[in-house]
Structures are given as C-alpha cells and as structure tokens.
Design a protein around this motif. Structure first.
Motif: not given
Length: 513
Positions: A242-257, A147-150, A220-226
């Motif tokens: 935003l460094k926390k988002v990267v260092e979380s290891g939760e996300y990566s780029l799709e191999p094909e755009y 609710a706070h995020y939305l 999602a909260a950290e990315s929007l805050l960034g």
C-alpha cells in the motif's frame, strides 16, 4: 471506459457482441481457444467481456448493498411502500437475521455470476498467452494484466462471501467441473499470485488515455493486494504494497468529500477502481451497461407525480449510523438524505424508508437519469478509492507499531473531511497512541468515511466483530437484524444448494449450514 457485453459458450467457443465500447464496430469472433485473438482488437473485446460481468445486477446487488450494507448496522431495506419489498423482503430478512438457507437467491446470485467471470478470464489468459506473437507486445501484457486482476477480483468477492473455493486457474475440461474446495489459505494465495502478476503487467493510471479510464491499473492491483493482505492479517505485506500506491503519486483525495459520488467526478483523482456504468438503452436486463443500484437507492414514493423520481428504497441508512458521526462531520449530510430535506429540486419524504433516511452515495440526480429505464443509470460503483487505501495503511501501521505514520494517514482522511466544514474545530486531530484504542478509532473512521458504499459488513467480519456488533444491534433496536448470528458460521454464507447437489458430494457445505 465503456464495456462490451459478452456471452461465452463453453470452454471452446465464444460469441462476442457489443452494445457500445472502445471499438467503433461490433466485432463478431467465434473460433477455438487455441487459435482466437489474432489481433489486438479481438483480445480487447474478450477483455471487455470479462469487465462486463462486473456490471451485472447479480454481481453487484448482494455484495455491495443487500449484504455489504443491509446486513450490517449501517443500512436496512425499505418498507412495504416499495414494490421491491414483496419479492425481496423475505429472502433479505432471512439474510439479515442470519438464519440463512442454501437456496436463498440473494446469497446465491454471486456464485452463478462470478464463476463464469473466472472462466472468461481463464479463456482470455490462455488465448492471449498462446497467441502473443499475433498481438502488440505492450497490449498483450496489458490485457493479460487485466485478466489476472479481474480473476483475482472475482475470487476476492467469492471467498469473502463463501469462504474457501475450488481453484480454477485454466479453462476447465468437462471432467474438471465441481472440483474439491481448496483450503482458505490456498484460496487467498491464489488471489495474491494473480494480483502480483497483474501488478507486473499493468500500466499506471496516468499511462492510459482518457478513453481508457476505468481499466485496471497497477495501482488497482496493488490496492486490492493490500486489501487481501489486510483480510489475512499480513500487516507487513499490506504496509509494503500500500505504501507503493501512496508513493506512486498517482492518486489524491478529492478536495470535497461530496464530489466523490457525483457523475462529474467519476474516475477522478481519488478513484483507483470503479465498475463502469453508462446508459445503454438496452432495456431492463442483468446485462445492460447502466447501474441498477441507483434505482434500489432512490425513494419509492407512491404519491410522487413524477414517475422517474421513484425507486425501490432498499438501501436506507440506520439511526445507528447517523448517530455514529462526530458532531459537525460534513460527511453526514454528504451521505444521507434526511426526511423532508430539500434535495435534488424536491422535498424528500422518504416514505418507503424503514428508517426515515435515504442514501446519497448511489443517487443519480433526476436531470441526469435515464428517463425511460430506471435499471439503466449512468452511475459508476466505486470498488476502491484512495481514502480506503489510506485507512488500510493507517490500520496496518498501528498493528506494526508505526504509530506516527498511522496517525498521519488517519489525519489525511479526517483533514479532508474537516476542510469541508466552516468550523475548523470539528473532527479534531487524533493523538491517541494506545494501539487498541487507536485501532477502534481507525475502525470508526472507516465506518463514516465508507458509509453506504458496500463495505461495512465485510469490515466487521474482517475485524472479528460481526457477531458482537450485530447481536448488540438486534438487542438495542429490537430488530431481527443480527438476531440469529452464530460466531464461527455466519461470517460467510452457504454454498448454493444446487452446487452441492450437482457436484455429487465433491463440494462440501460450509460449517453450520
């Protein structure tokens, strides 16, 4: 994640209904703010109501398409071969020329949708907080975080479009409606606080089950805050979060755009937050669960014998965008349908495009579309993905003098695009170390990486270039687009006239309108 459609009636009563969702049954709840949400199921249904606002055409159309792209140098509305042109063309041209009046229905639609979303979030926050003992502790925290995020997301969209806002941080009493607008700093601070709370309560993406993918997460909260910090030019704060988002290891780029925009890769490894859509079969409606943006994107060809190939062609990439890609950049053909291109089993004539181009970003292949309702398509709208985070980080690093880091994040995005090409020499590694020149390079990378995804106009405003870019566009192409842009006024849009009138003078209009 499927989302319940929900209607809230005032501050004290709510009526909840469902088309489809997490629960197998359709809950019916109608109690007071003080006593409702006596179970996890009831609280969850209310949170689904908050999410359902995001699905509305009146929430998505202007911010993502008709302002986010079509008021920029990246995209344009279609021509008179589109049925939408007769009713949408005139108010949209007013927006594109930036000769905007406060009764423009396209500009006004977000206000009338997002503020009810804010109220729904306030109701959820107060009720869950008052009844936490009735709920599972981890679920109560998660729902409060959502609710706070939305609420922060609604406010982000609103302040980006209208400027400073009244602060609604609780369920309003009758005499509290039409409060005075807070300052811009106070508005941004309110959004920050909501996101900090959300970050402390939300789980990681990996902690959700597959059936819950699409819910708001810590990332999602950290990315929007960034992103908020980037709008405020708080580069150190943006870098830290935003460094926390990267260092979380939760996300990566799709191999094909190109895979980013397929139905098969929705909520995938690159996805941080998407507005969820699925075919609901509820008919043409602002509250159905399918996306209508895909219909606006499809070409409107009156000679096409297959009716459901058609759309409204109101999101046409410009020649200026096409010409901005570096030679051989594979993202160009992953983003744009060229005239007479064989794509999705047909020769695309693009007869309703004012530019000769159509977009692939929100395109739904014919075989995967609803065959009965073009407004009800199973296409998620991506709000935040990992490449956006990396480019924000690259920009923040450059501003902070962290040049090596900046170049590293930039190369991650360019390297993914380069790997999609058979020519390893395309998109050469950037080595520029001059801050001003590197900033321009990063901004250009944002343009092509995020093309036709509802980002360009807002980026130009954030970068302080909207006036100069749009004036230059108008002159270069002899176009109304940008012709009347006034720096210091047209970076935001007018407060709806009815809000000014109903407030009896409490609500002040934006300068210049």
């Amino acid at each position: 994640m499927k989302v319940y459609n929900i209607v809230f009636l005032g501050a004290s009563l709510i009526s909840l209904s469902s088309c489809s969702g997490f629960l197998d049954e359709t809950p019916q709840v109608q109690t007071s703010v003080q006593s409702y949400y006596s179970s996890d199921a009831e609280a969850n249904t209310a949170i689904m109501g908050c999410y359902s606002v995001l699905q509305k055409e009146s929430f998505e159309l202007a911010p993502f398409m008709l302002i986010g792209d079509d008021c920029s140098d990246d995209a344009d509305i279609g021509n008179s071969n589109s049925e939408a042109y007769s009713w949408l063309g005139s108010p949209e041209k007013q927006l594109q020329s930036f000769d905007v009046i406060s009764t423009n229905w396209i500009s006004n639609a977000l206000w009338g949708t997002a503020f009810p979303g804010v109220e729904y979030c306030c109701q959820a926050i107060e009720s869950i907080t008052n009844n936490k003992s009735e709920l599972t502790a981890t679920k109560a925290d998660q729902y409060l975080g959502e609710a706070h995020y939305l609420r922060a997301m609604f406010y982000f969209f609103l302040t980006r479009q209208y400027g400073s806002l009244p602060i609604v941080d609780h369920v309003l009493k009758y005499n509290e409606y039409y409060s005075k607008r807070a300052s811009q700093d106070e508005t941004w601070n309110f959004i920050e606080k909501d996101l900090i709370v959300a970050d402390s309560l939300l789980p990681l993406k990996s902690q959700y089950s597959s059936s819950d993918l699409g819910r708001a997460t810590k990332g999602a909260a950290e990315s929007l805050l960034g992103e908020v910090y980037m709008y405020e030019k708080k580069y150190q704060d943006a870098y830290n979060i935003l460094k926390k988002v990267v260092e979380s290891g939760e996300y990566s780029l799709e191999p094909e755009y190109a895979d980013i925009f397929t139905l098969e890769h929705e909520n995938g490894c690159e996805s941080i937050f998407e507005i969820q859509h699925s075919i609901s079969g509820t008919g043409w409606s602002d509250s159905n669960e399918g996306s209508i943006l895909s219909f606006y994107e499809h070409d409107a060809d009156p000679n096409d014998s297959i009716k459901w190939h058609n759309g409204w062609s109101m999101h046409c990439p410009t020649q200026d965008l096409v010409g901005s890609y570096e030679e051989g950049d594979p993202r160009l053909h992953a983003t744009i349908i060229f005239k007479n291109e064989y794509y999705d089993g047909r020769i695309n004539k693009n007869v309703a495009s004012s530019t000769g181009y159509e977009s692939k970003v929100w395109y739904v292949p014919f075989a995967q579309r609803s065959q009965t309702d073009q407004s009800d398509e199973p296409k998620n709208i991506i709000f935040m993905r990992y490449a956006n985070v990396l480019l924000y980080l690259s920009e923040a690093c450059n501003e902070l003098g962290k040049t090596d880091e900046s170049l590293n994040y930039l190369e991650m995005v360019r390297g993914r695009a380069r790997s999609d090409s058979s020519d390893p020499s395309v998109l050469p590694v950037i080595t520029e170390r001059d801050k001003d020149k590197l900033r321009s390079i990063i901004w250009h990378e944002r343009r092509v990486e995020l093309a036709c995804q509802g980002q360009r106009f807002w980026d130009l405003v954030r970068e302080g270039r909207a006036g100069s870019i749009m004036k230059n566009y108008s002159q270069k192409y002899n176009s109304i687009k940008g012709s009347d842009f006034t720096v210091g006024t047209n970076e935001i849009f007018p407060i709806p006239e009815d809000q000014i009138t109903n407030s009896n003078g409490t609500m002040e209009q934006n300068t210049g309108y």
